[in-house]
Scaffold this motif. Structure first.
Motif, PDB file in Angstrom:
ATOM      1  N   GLU A 283      -9.027   0.248 -13.118  1.00 38.99           N
ATOM      2  CA  GLU A 283      -8.025  -0.594 -13.758  1.00 38.99           C
ATOM      3  C   GLU A 283      -6.627   0.009 -13.648  1.00 38.99           C
ATOM      4  O   GLU A 283      -5.632  -0.705 -13.512  1.00 38.99           O
ATOM      5  N   GLU A 284      -6.555   1.329 -13.712  1.00 42.39           N
ATOM      6  CA  GLU A 284      -5.254   1.999 -13.598  1.00 42.39           C
ATOM      7  C   GLU A 284      -4.630   1.764 -12.220  1.00 42.39           C
ATOM      8  O   GLU A 284      -3.451   1.420 -12.100  1.00 42.39           O
ATOM      9  N   VAL A 285      -5.462   1.916 -11.165  1.00 38.34           N
ATOM     10  CA  VAL A 285      -4.968   1.709  -9.801  1.00 38.34           C
ATOM     11  C   VAL A 285      -4.648   0.230  -9.572  1.00 38.34           C
ATOM     12  O   VAL A 285      -3.653  -0.114  -8.928  1.00 38.34           O
ATOM     13  N   ARG A 286      -5.501  -0.650 -10.122  1.00 38.58           N
ATOM     14  CA  ARG A 286      -5.257  -2.093  -9.960  1.00 38.58           C
ATOM     15  C   ARG A 286      -3.909  -2.479 -10.594  1.00 38.58           C
ATOM     16  O   ARG A 286      -3.139  -3.259 -10.014  1.00 38.58           O
ATOM     17  N   ALA A 287      -3.626  -1.928 -11.769  1.00 37.58           N
ATOM     18  CA  ALA A 287      -2.354  -2.223 -12.425  1.00 37.58           C
ATOM     19  C   ALA A 287      -1.184  -1.673 -11.618  1.00 37.58           C
ATOM     20  O   ALA A 287      -0.121  -2.307 -11.506  1.00 37.58           O
ATOM     21  N   GLN A 288      -1.372  -0.479 -11.021  1.00 37.73           N
ATOM     22  CA  GLN A 288      -0.332   0.137 -10.197  1.00 37.73           C
ATOM     23  C   GLN A 288      -0.036  -0.725  -8.970  1.00 37.73           C
ATOM     24  O   GLN A 288       1.123  -0.951  -8.614  1.00 37.73           O
ATOM     25  N   ILE A 289      -1.103  -1.266  -8.353  1.00 37.31           N
ATOM     26  CA  ILE A 289      -0.940  -2.117  -7.168  1.00 37.31           C
ATOM     27  C   ILE A 289      -0.290  -3.444  -7.537  1.00 37.31           C
ATOM     28  O   ILE A 289       0.594  -3.944  -6.832  1.00 37.31           O
ATOM     29  N   THR A 290      -0.705  -4.014  -8.642  1.00 36.80           N
ATOM     30  CA  THR A 290      -0.138  -5.289  -9.081  1.00 36.80           C
ATOM     31  C   THR A 290       1.353  -5.147  -9.357  1.00 36.80           C
ATOM     32  O   THR A 290       2.158  -6.026  -8.997  1.00 36.80           O
ATOM     33  N   ALA A 291       1.725  -4.034  -9.982  1.00 40.10           N
ATOM     34  CA  ALA A 291       3.144  -3.814 -10.273  1.00 40.10           C
ATOM     35  C   ALA A 291       3.941  -3.637  -8.983  1.00 40.10           C
ATOM     36  O   ALA A 291       5.060  -4.165  -8.846  1.00 40.10           O
ATOM     37  N   ALA A 292       3.371  -2.923  -8.018  1.00 37.20           N
ATOM     38  CA  ALA A 292       4.057  -2.714  -6.742  1.00 37.20           C
ATOM     39  C   ALA A 292       4.236  -4.034  -6.002  1.00 37.20           C
ATOM     40  O   ALA A 292       5.307  -4.311  -5.437  1.00 37.20           O
TER      41      ALA A 292
ATOM     42  N   ALA B  99       0.831  -1.208   0.000  1.00 37.83           N
ATOM     43  CA  ALA B  99       0.000   0.000   0.000  1.00 37.83           C
ATOM     44  C   ALA B  99       0.863   1.255   0.000  1.00 37.83           C
ATOM     45  O   ALA B  99       0.584   2.232  -0.725  1.00 37.83           O
ATOM     46  N   ARG B 100       1.935   1.251   0.800  1.00 36.66           N
ATOM     47  CA  ARG B 100       2.822   2.410   0.872  1.00 36.66           C
ATOM     48  C   ARG B 100       3.512   2.639  -0.474  1.00 36.66           C
ATOM     49  O   ARG B 100       3.613   3.781  -0.946  1.00 36.66           O
ATOM     50  N   ALA B 101       3.948   1.528  -1.100  1.00 35.31           N
ATOM     51  CA  ALA B 101       4.645   1.668  -2.384  1.00 35.31           C
ATOM     52  C   ALA B 101       3.717   2.151  -3.491  1.00 35.31           C
ATOM     53  O   ALA B 101       4.133   2.891  -4.396  1.00 35.31           O
ATOM     54  N   ALA B 102       2.456   1.743  -3.428  1.00 36.28           N
ATOM     55  CA  ALA B 102       1.493   2.115  -4.469  1.00 36.28           C
ATOM     56  C   ALA B 102       0.785   3.430  -4.168  1.00 36.28           C
ATOM     57  O   ALA B 102       0.067   3.971  -5.027  1.00 36.28           O
TER      58      ALA B 102
ATOM     59  N   ALA C 199       4.358  -7.020  -7.298  1.00 32.28           N
ATOM     60  CA  ALA C 199       5.337  -7.842  -8.008  1.00 32.28           C
ATOM     61  C   ALA C 199       6.759  -7.380  -7.725  1.00 32.28           C
ATOM     62  O   ALA C 199       7.673  -8.190  -7.527  1.00 32.28           O
ATOM     63  N   SER C 200       6.965  -6.062  -7.705  1.00 33.80           N
ATOM     64  CA  SER C 200       8.320  -5.543  -7.482  1.00 33.80           C
ATOM     65  C   SER C 200       8.814  -5.848  -6.074  1.00 33.80           C
ATOM     66  O   SER C 200      10.018  -6.034  -5.855  1.00 33.80           O
ATOM     67  N   LEU C 201       7.883  -5.930  -5.109  1.00 37.24           N
ATOM     68  CA  LEU C 201       8.261  -6.223  -3.723  1.00 37.24           C
ATOM     69  C   LEU C 201       8.278  -7.719  -3.417  1.00 37.24           C
ATOM     70  O   LEU C 201       8.699  -8.125  -2.338  1.00 37.24           O
ATOM     71  N   GLY C 202       7.782  -8.514  -4.363  1.00 38.36           N
ATOM     72  CA  GLY C 202       7.720  -9.961  -4.132  1.00 38.36           C
ATOM     73  C   GLY C 202       6.650 -10.340  -3.130  1.00 38.36           C
ATOM     74  O   GLY C 202       6.790 -11.320  -2.385  1.00 38.36           O
ATOM     75  N   TYR C 203       5.528  -9.576  -3.137  1.00 40.89           N
ATOM     76  CA  TYR C 203       4.463  -9.829  -2.164  1.00 40.89           C
ATOM     77  C   TYR C 203       3.582 -10.987  -2.607  1.00 40.89           C
ATOM     78  O   TYR C 203       3.158 -11.059  -3.763  1.00 40.89           O
TER      79      TYR C 203
END
Length: 339
Positions: A31-40, A9-12, A42-46
């Protein structure tokens, strides 16, 4: 260090609740926010906690399956196909093997699946008390074998019509003395043998062939039972020239009995089964094919659809087709065999 939903949440730049909704595919997130959260994420390995996700959604992510005789080919094939569909959708399977009247009674008295599963797939044929017990769970339900039933998705074949196709094939070949290897309904409300026997009787009547009870034997729906049943038919004063076995496994036993008596299908006797068992093609068995794995997969898909679209309601009765598969074990009666 373990990555938490708060870290994502903090990263996104959003709230933890928004992350939870987005990663579980719930509405209310663009969809824009969902993609932003998914990318965050993935980058953090959550990786979302399965138990936490289940608590948040009110789902157990588990499907209850109740079945008899899970070691038999038909039930095992249905279960394997259904489990593949459930697994691909992220669901676990909780299996209850109710192969005896005692375990079945205990299950429906205690209902151990309550609050443990999101849906129930049953391979049993239920009386109304059992059906009411399952409906009381308040979850999507699917079953096989029976006619349409309120509250259930029902997937299956027309057993009577399938048997009619088998016996009609023998009649069309010219056989007039046709035996049947079947079974009994038993204590578990199984109606398949009754329906398939009625199909046998229907075709005999339509063809003007008198019914001879001496040509009916019980094969217990097993290979061994089919062998014993065919041995009994061969000992009759006037054996049949053709036999309809209500299952391929009984037909396999019947063919084994013919071999032990130094007889051959179809030269000495025609044999037709029903199922299209995985070994039917190997032994050249003429049969009525039903999509066994297909029924399991279809029932699983319909249950998942109800979970995804809870307001749609159960789709009711889904009847799948059967078809005649011509192989090596049926032919016109040999001229030397009396009809």
């Amino acid at each position: 260090m373990t990555v938490s939903i708060t870290d994502v949440a903090r990263a996104a730049g959003v709230s933890a609740s928004t992350v939870s909704r987005a990663l579980r595919g719930q509405p209310g997130v663009s969809e824009e926010v969902r993609a932003q959260i998914t990318a965050a994420a993935a980058s953090l390995g959550y990786t979302a906690s399965r138990s936490a996700s289940s608590l948040a959604s009110g789902r157990t992510l588990t499907i209850g399956v109740v079945a008899p005789f899970v070691g038999r080919w038909f039930f095992g094939t249905v279960l394997d196909a259904a489990e593949n569909v459930f697994g691909a959708a992220g669901y676990d399977v909780l299996l209850y093997n109710l192969g005896s009247p005692e375990t079945r009674k205990r299950f429906f008295t205690k209902m151990p699946v309550r609050k443990r599963v999101d849906a129930v797939l049953s391979l049993l044929v239920h009386d109304e008390d059992e059906a009411d017990a399952l409906r009381s769970l308040g979850v999507p339900l699917a079953t096989f074998w029976t006619a349409p039933r309120p509250g259930f998705t029902v997937v299956g074949i027309d057993d009577r019509a399938a048997a009619q196709s088998a016996v009609r094939h023998l009649v069309n070949l010219g056989h007039r003395r046709i035996g049947m290897i079947g079974g009994t309904s038993g204590p578990l409300h199984w109606t398949t043998p009754v329906e398939r026997r009625q199909g046998y009787l229907d075709v005999l009547a339509d063809a003007g062939i008198p019914h001879d009870p001496a040509l009916e034997t019980d094969g217990g729906y097993t290979v061994e039972g089919g062998e014993h049943a065919m041995t009994e038919l061969l000992a009759a004063p006037r054996p049949p020239t053709a036999v309809f076995a209500q299952s391929d496994e009984m037909a396999m036993g019947a063919l084994r009995a013919l071999r032990l008596h130094r007889l051959k299908a179809p030269d000495d006797m025609s044999v037709i089964g029903l199922d299209d068992h995985e070994l039917a093609e190997v032994i050249g068995l003429t049969t009525i094919a039903q999509p066994v794995a297909g029924q399991g997969a279809e029932a699983a898909r319909l249950l998942l659809r109800q979970l995804q679209e809870p307001d749609a309601g159960p789709p009711g009765h889904v009847q799948v087709p059967t078809r005649l598969i011509l192989r090596d074990t049926t032919a016109p009666p040999h001229p030397r065999r009396p009809q």
